[in-house]
Design a protein around this motif. Structure first.
Motif, PDB file in Angstrom:
ATOM      1  N   GLY A   1       0.810  -1.206   0.000  1.00  0.00           N
ATOM      2  CA  GLY A   1       0.000   0.000   0.000  1.00  0.00           C
ATOM      3  C   GLY A   1       0.846   1.260   0.000  1.00  0.00           C
ATOM      4  N   GLU A   2       0.143   2.385   0.238  1.00  0.00           N
ATOM      5  CA  GLU A   2       0.814   3.667   0.083  1.00  0.00           C
ATOM      6  C   GLU A   2       0.889   4.447   1.389  1.00  0.00           C
ATOM      7  OE1 GLU A   2      -2.299   3.153  -0.402  1.00  0.00           O
ATOM      8  OE2 GLU A   2      -3.439   4.948   0.116  1.00  0.00           O
ATOM      9  N   ARG A   3       1.736   5.459   1.359  1.00  0.00           N
ATOM     10  CA  ARG A   3       1.802   6.447   2.445  1.00  0.00           C
ATOM     11  C   ARG A   3       1.641   7.821   1.816  1.00  0.00           C
ATOM     12  NH1 ARG A   3       6.264   2.701   4.040  1.00  0.00           N
ATOM     13  NH2 ARG A   3       7.540   3.799   2.512  1.00  0.00           N
TER      14      ARG A   3
ATOM     15  N   VAL B   1       7.047  15.970   7.281  1.00  0.00           N
ATOM     16  CA  VAL B   1       6.820  16.383   8.667  1.00  0.00           C
ATOM     17  C   VAL B   1       5.801  15.449   9.345  1.00  0.00           C
ATOM     18  CG1 VAL B   1       5.949  18.268  10.124  1.00  0.00           C
ATOM     19  CG2 VAL B   1       7.419  18.790   8.155  1.00  0.00           C
ATOM     20  N   ILE B   2       4.695  15.185   8.637  1.00  0.00           N
ATOM     21  CA  ILE B   2       3.695  14.214   9.123  1.00  0.00           C
ATOM     22  C   ILE B   2       3.375  13.282   7.947  1.00  0.00           C
ATOM     23  CG2 ILE B   2       1.315  13.890   9.948  1.00  0.00           C
ATOM     24  CD1 ILE B   2       1.396  16.567  11.283  1.00  0.00           C
ATOM     25  N   GLU B   3       3.239  11.985   8.230  1.00  0.00           N
ATOM     26  CA  GLU B   3       2.878  11.040   7.176  1.00  0.00           C
ATOM     27  C   GLU B   3       1.665  10.238   7.621  1.00  0.00           C
ATOM     28  OE1 GLU B   3       5.886  10.644   8.861  1.00  0.00           O
ATOM     29  OE2 GLU B   3       7.505  11.114   7.474  1.00  0.00           O
ATOM     30  N   GLU B   4       0.835   9.848   6.659  1.00  0.00           N
ATOM     31  CA  GLU B   4      -0.293   8.994   7.025  1.00  0.00           C
ATOM     32  C   GLU B   4      -0.505   7.889   6.011  1.00  0.00           C
ATOM     33  OE1 GLU B   4      -4.345  10.648   6.861  1.00  0.00           O
ATOM     34  OE2 GLU B   4      -3.458  12.537   6.251  1.00  0.00           O
ATOM     35  N   ALA B   5      -1.104   6.794   6.493  1.00  0.00           N
ATOM     36  CA  ALA B   5      -1.429   5.671   5.618  1.00  0.00           C
ATOM     37  C   ALA B   5      -2.777   5.095   6.063  1.00  0.00           C
ATOM     38  CB  ALA B   5      -0.363   4.578   5.717  1.00  0.00           C
ATOM     39  N   PRO B   6      -3.685   4.790   5.148  1.00  0.00           N
ATOM     40  CA  PRO B   6      -3.587   5.058   3.717  1.00  0.00           C
ATOM     41  C   PRO B   6      -3.771   6.545   3.403  1.00  0.00           C
ATOM     42  CG  PRO B   6      -5.741   4.137   4.249  1.00  0.00           C
ATOM     43  CD  PRO B   6      -4.953   4.126   5.519  1.00  0.00           C
ATOM     44  N   SER B   7      -3.578   6.914   2.134  1.00  0.00           N
ATOM     45  CA  SER B   7      -3.764   8.312   1.749  1.00  0.00           C
ATOM     46  C   SER B   7      -5.244   8.651   1.730  1.00  0.00           C
ATOM     47  CB  SER B   7      -3.193   8.558   0.351  1.00  0.00           C
ATOM     48  OG  SER B   7      -3.625   9.822  -0.120  1.00  0.00           O
ATOM     49  N   PRO B   8      -5.637   9.799   2.322  1.00  0.00           N
ATOM     50  CA  PRO B   8      -7.052  10.192   2.256  1.00  0.00           C
ATOM     51  C   PRO B   8      -7.488  10.508   0.825  1.00  0.00           C
ATOM     52  CG  PRO B   8      -5.757  11.806   3.553  1.00  0.00           C
ATOM     53  CD  PRO B   8      -4.802  10.752   3.079  1.00  0.00           C
ATOM     54  N   ALA B   9      -6.550  10.584  -0.118  1.00  0.00           N
ATOM     55  CA  ALA B   9      -6.902  10.974  -1.487  1.00  0.00           C
ATOM     56  C   ALA B   9      -7.185   9.786  -2.408  1.00  0.00           C
ATOM     57  CB  ALA B   9      -5.773  11.815  -2.086  1.00  0.00           C
ATOM     58  N   LEU B  10      -6.856   8.567  -1.971  1.00  0.00           N
ATOM     59  CA  LEU B  10      -7.023   7.413  -2.872  1.00  0.00           C
ATOM     60  C   LEU B  10      -8.200   6.543  -2.465  1.00  0.00           C
ATOM     61  CD1 LEU B  10      -3.483   5.867  -3.574  1.00  0.00           C
ATOM     62  CD2 LEU B  10      -4.660   7.753  -4.733  1.00  0.00           C
ATOM     63  N   ASN B  11      -8.857   5.936  -3.466  1.00  0.00           N
ATOM     64  CA  ASN B  11      -9.863   4.934  -3.131  1.00  0.00           C
ATOM     65  C   ASN B  11      -9.271   3.535  -3.361  1.00  0.00           C
ATOM     66  OD1 ASN B  11     -10.125   4.305  -5.895  1.00  0.00           O
ATOM     67  ND2 ASN B  11     -11.595   5.975  -6.167  1.00  0.00           N
ATOM     68  N   ILE B  12     -10.049   2.518  -2.975  1.00  0.00           N
ATOM     69  CA  ILE B  12      -9.514   1.149  -3.004  1.00  0.00           C
ATOM     70  C   ILE B  12      -9.059   0.751  -4.408  1.00  0.00           C
ATOM     71  CG2 ILE B  12     -10.119  -1.301  -2.656  1.00  0.00           C
ATOM     72  CD1 ILE B  12     -12.019  -0.328  -0.433  1.00  0.00           C
ATOM     73  N   SER B  13      -9.824   1.158  -5.422  1.00  0.00           N
ATOM     74  CA  SER B  13      -9.445   0.693  -6.760  1.00  0.00           C
ATOM     75  C   SER B  13      -8.185   1.402  -7.250  1.00  0.00           C
ATOM     76  CB  SER B  13     -10.617   0.829  -7.746  1.00  0.00           C
ATOM     77  OG  SER B  13     -10.732   2.145  -8.196  1.00  0.00           O
ATOM     78  N   GLU B  14      -8.026   2.699  -6.921  1.00  0.00           N
ATOM     79  CA  GLU B  14      -6.783   3.391  -7.307  1.00  0.00           C
ATOM     80  C   GLU B  14      -5.583   2.730  -6.616  1.00  0.00           C
ATOM     81  OE1 GLU B  14      -7.494   8.066  -8.030  1.00  0.00           O
ATOM     82  OE2 GLU B  14      -8.287   7.309  -6.149  1.00  0.00           O
ATOM     83  N   ARG B  15      -5.779   2.389  -5.334  1.00  0.00           N
ATOM     84  CA  ARG B  15      -4.692   1.761  -4.563  1.00  0.00           C
ATOM     85  C   ARG B  15      -4.284   0.434  -5.199  1.00  0.00           C
ATOM     86  NH1 ARG B  15      -7.060   1.875  -0.052  1.00  0.00           N
ATOM     87  NH2 ARG B  15      -6.179   3.948   0.150  1.00  0.00           N
ATOM     88  N   SER B  16      -5.268  -0.404  -5.502  1.00  0.00           N
ATOM     89  CA  SER B  16      -4.873  -1.719  -5.996  1.00  0.00           C
ATOM     90  C   SER B  16      -4.358  -1.633  -7.429  1.00  0.00           C
ATOM     91  CB  SER B  16      -5.982  -2.753  -5.843  1.00  0.00           C
ATOM     92  OG  SER B  16      -7.133  -2.287  -6.445  1.00  0.00           O
TER      93      SER B  16
END
Ligand code: ADP
Length: 448
Positions: free
Chosen positions: A225-227, A238-253
């Protein structure tokens, strides 16, 4: 499996690697400069060797000293951590020449990806979209102007050997090109010993989204997956999060699979990160890091996979302990990088730590090597701790982060905790509505 691993690094990451070794029953050797004698990772390691004076070039970058330390202690593998020698292809070759296993990819892959120009060409041929720009080195400003005319201003001049957010110049119009190319070449030569530069379209509101990949010596490759690392100051996270609030499941896969196939095609072994800028639903490759990342814990929290343990297993020739279908993403994780700096001017604040209290409780992880009475040395990177929280939902994660930051006490020096406390209360952060320029604009607005 290895009996003894030498950890060629310092601070929180040396401790992180030590912890994985301990859980695997592997003995550890810490190396340290004279400035790090009292560091927690040195105290906890099974053995330690002083490798030189404080300056990094004389200690943590001193290859003969590190090799000698490995030989004296009989270590059969070296883990380089991040920074320092982790992406130095010569170091990995020298380690191998001494019959010691380098815990990382091959020297050829480190070299290939260490040159951002060759990296872009290679991944493009493997089907990964890249940022439009010069398809190679730009030797002079006239050529740069011609390319910029074609792709359109603004553009960014970047050092082929660049890293750590340095060696980049944004150019708004033709008149500024000459100076920018010259300045970037000069900085690149001075900082990286290589003056090659290239040109990219400067994206005006992208997010930084990176994919974690992992590959063993048996042809198994997985993406984890992504960060989202868009909150940056001076091109540094400075701050990182996972998963990205900008992606949906299909974009991720879809993107995860593209990346997985490319890495398989490359024959890459070890952990790695493919970094992209993401704008208007499109991904654009910027670089690949051939090592463990600072922000790897957020991936560990949402996948339950211990990346350092897997790195060690891969280096020892074992297959990955899971397959792509076994990788399940659970909840959200956020990491705050806590630096020994003034939270708003960012002036470094080394010195002795007074009272120290770490937050705890469900879903809270602190990766750090500091303690009450410890003196933060002035010679190295100012990051002293990473606070990582995990929650079922992004909202739970945000509330937990608020609570954990409130509990964290580091007295005696200035830290960036107050900045994090402010940032996570901003509506744009709460809504996940930020790009790579958001933090700089925000800091300009509050600092006046
Ligand atoms: P480094 O190796 O120094 O980290 P990167 O190429 O990974 O350099 O870029 C670091 C950051 O610089 C990116 O996350 C992004 O914020 C910014 N950046 C790099 N290339 C571009 C670009 N083409 N357009 C806009 N921002 C960029």
């Amino acid at each position: 499996m290895f009996d003894k691993i030498l950890i060629a690094n310092r601070g929180e990451i040396a401790l992180r690697i030590h912890r994985a070794c301990q859980e695997m029953g592997i003995a550890t050797v810490a190396v340290h400069s004279t400035a790090d004698e009292d560091a927690m990772y040195v105290r906890l390691a099974d053995e330690s060797v002083c490798i030189g004076p404080p300056a990094s070039r004389d200690s943590y970058l001193n290859i003969p000293s590190i090799i000698a330390a490995a030989q004296i202690t009989g270590a059969d593998a070296i883990h380089p951590g991040y920074g320092f020698l982790s992406e130095n292809d010569k170091f990995s070759e020298i380690v191998a020449e001494h019959n010691i296993e380098f815990i990382g990819p091959s020297a050829d892959h480190i070299r290939l990806m260490g040159d951002k120009i060759s990296a872009k060409i290679v991944v493009k041929n493997l089907g990964i979209p890249v940022v439009p720009g010069s398809d190679g080195e730009v030797k002079d400003s006239l050529t740069a102007e011609k390319i910029a005319e074609k792709i359109g201003y603004p553009v960014i001049v970047k050092a082929a050997a660049g890293g750590g957010g340095r060696g980049m110049k944004v150019v708004q119009c033709k008149d500024d090109m000459g100076n920018a190319v010259m300045a970037c070449k000069k900085e690149a030569a001075a900082s990286f010993g290589d003056d090659a530069v290239y040109l990219e379209k400067y994206l005006e509101r992208p997010r930084h989204i990176e994919f974690q990949i992992i590959a063993d010596k048996h042809g198994n490759v997985c993406h984890l997956g992504e960060r989202d690392c868009s909150l940056q100051r001076r091109h540094q996270k400075v701050i990182e999060e996972a998963p990205s609030p900008a992606l949906n499941i299909s974009e991720r896969s879809r993107m995860g699979e593209t990346v997985r196939k490319a890495i398989q095609g490359l024959g890459y072994i070890g952990v790695g990160t493919i970094e992209f800028l993401y704008e208007d639903g499109q991904f654009y490759f910027i670089e690949m890091n051939t090592r463990l990342q600072v922000e790897h814990p957020i991936t560990e929290m949402i996948t339950g996979i211990d990346l350092v343990r897997e790195q060690i297993r891969i280096a020892a020739g074992l297959p990955l302990s899971f397959r792509q279908k076994d990788v399940k993403f659970s909840g959200y994780a956020i990491e705050c990088r806590i630096n020994a700096e003034d939270p708003f001017t960012f002036v470094p604040s080394p010195g002795k730590i007074g009272d120290y209290h770490t937050p705890g409780g469900l879903g809270v992880r602190v990766d750090s090597g500091i303690y009450s009475g410890y003196s933060v040395p002035p010679y190295y990177d100012s990051m002293i701790a990473k606070l990582i929280v995990h929650g079922k939902s992004r909202n739970e994660c945000l509330m937990r982060l608020r609570r954990a930051l409130g509990e964290y006490v580091i007295d005696g020096i200035k830290t960036t905790i107050p900045l994090h406390q402010k940032l996570i209360r901003e509506n744009d952060f709460i809504n996940g509505a930020y790009d790579i320029h958001w933090l700089e604009n925000y800091l300009n607005s509050i600092n006046g």
